[in-house]
Design an enzyme around this catalytic site. Sequence first.
Site, PDB file in Angstrom:
ATOM      1  N   HIS A  69       0.376  -1.260  -0.305  1.00  0.00           N
ATOM      2  CA  HIS A  69      -0.252   0.172   0.061  1.00  0.00           C
ATOM      3  C   HIS A  69       1.249   0.804  -0.364  1.00  0.00           C
ATOM      4  CE1 HIS A  69       0.114  -0.300   4.499  1.00  0.00           C
ATOM      5  NE2 HIS A  69       0.430   0.955   4.162  1.00  0.00           N
ATOM      6  N   ASP A 115      -0.084  -7.151   1.706  1.00  0.00           N
ATOM      7  CA  ASP A 115      -0.197  -6.579   1.040  1.00  0.00           C
ATOM      8  C   ASP A 115       1.304  -6.455   1.616  1.00  0.00           C
ATOM      9  OD1 ASP A 115       0.226  -3.767   1.436  1.00  0.00           O
ATOM     10  OD2 ASP A 115      -0.034  -3.442   3.722  1.00  0.00           O
ATOM     11  N   SER A 207       4.172   1.953   8.442  1.00  0.00           N
ATOM     12  CA  SER A 207       4.360   0.167   7.403  1.00  0.00           C
ATOM     13  C   SER A 207       5.098   0.030   6.617  1.00  0.00           C
ATOM     14  CB  SER A 207       3.154   1.610   6.405  1.00  0.00           C
ATOM     15  OG  SER A 207       1.862   1.395   6.634  1.00  0.00           O
TER      16      SER A 207
END
Length: 264
Positions: A69, A115, A207
């Site tokens: 992402h 992801d 992330s």
Amino acid sequence: MCLRLLLSILVSIAGLACAARIPGPEERIVGGSYIPIEYVPWQVSVQNNSLHCCGGVIYSDRAILTAAHCLSNVTVTDLSVRAGSSYWSKGGQVLKVLKTIAHPKYVPKLYNPYDIAVLILEAPLRLGGTVKKIPLAEQTPVAGTIVLTSGWGYTRENSSFLWPILQGVHVAILNRTDCLKAYKHVNITIDMICADGQRWDTCQGDSGGPLIETTKGGHRQLIGMVSWGDGCGTNPGVYEDIAFFHNWIKYTVKKNIYKSIVKI
């Protein structure tokens, strides 16, 4: 993370991207403390137009692992990686990204299954004391395992300023039953693992960062990658299970590094 994809934000804003991040003064790991890069030399800052947007992990001198992402709505020519520094904005080595490869099953949407992505660098990193690759776990961690995560992300929800110095925090792996109870409204897929998010957690800006286990033999290995969570420090953090992706990572890196060398 270049968005740890807080669910409240995702519901109201679709397609958030690295480029959409606006730095603010209180971003870092929730409940953590300063950790020198020498202790986590595989940690990198993935940057869009020289601004930190995600964490990343050194797999080899030419390959970085991060969250898929983090690549939403970004241009590869704007991406770079800073390695070997406790600061996302200075020091260490900065290399441009040549190519990005998201997992073929990844689809940008809520909760981000699959992801994970590989970044191929234009040139090799100079490996050394503060820049090291880390081996991949081959087995999913068992519940109760104490693991380390790190990053430059928020220290609390709804903050908007990048914390300049690397932070780290220890969290405990949760069993799947407890994770499913915490996320009754979400499909926790087989590629995901959860870690305790009460008081200690990752947040936006983290992330793609590492989740590290120290084995009984004292060796450290990458067992997870920061993906998403509902809030910061209030619910379990959700990570991609590296053991699940082990073969895909090895194949993808080998295939694409060979192609990039031939192209050059």
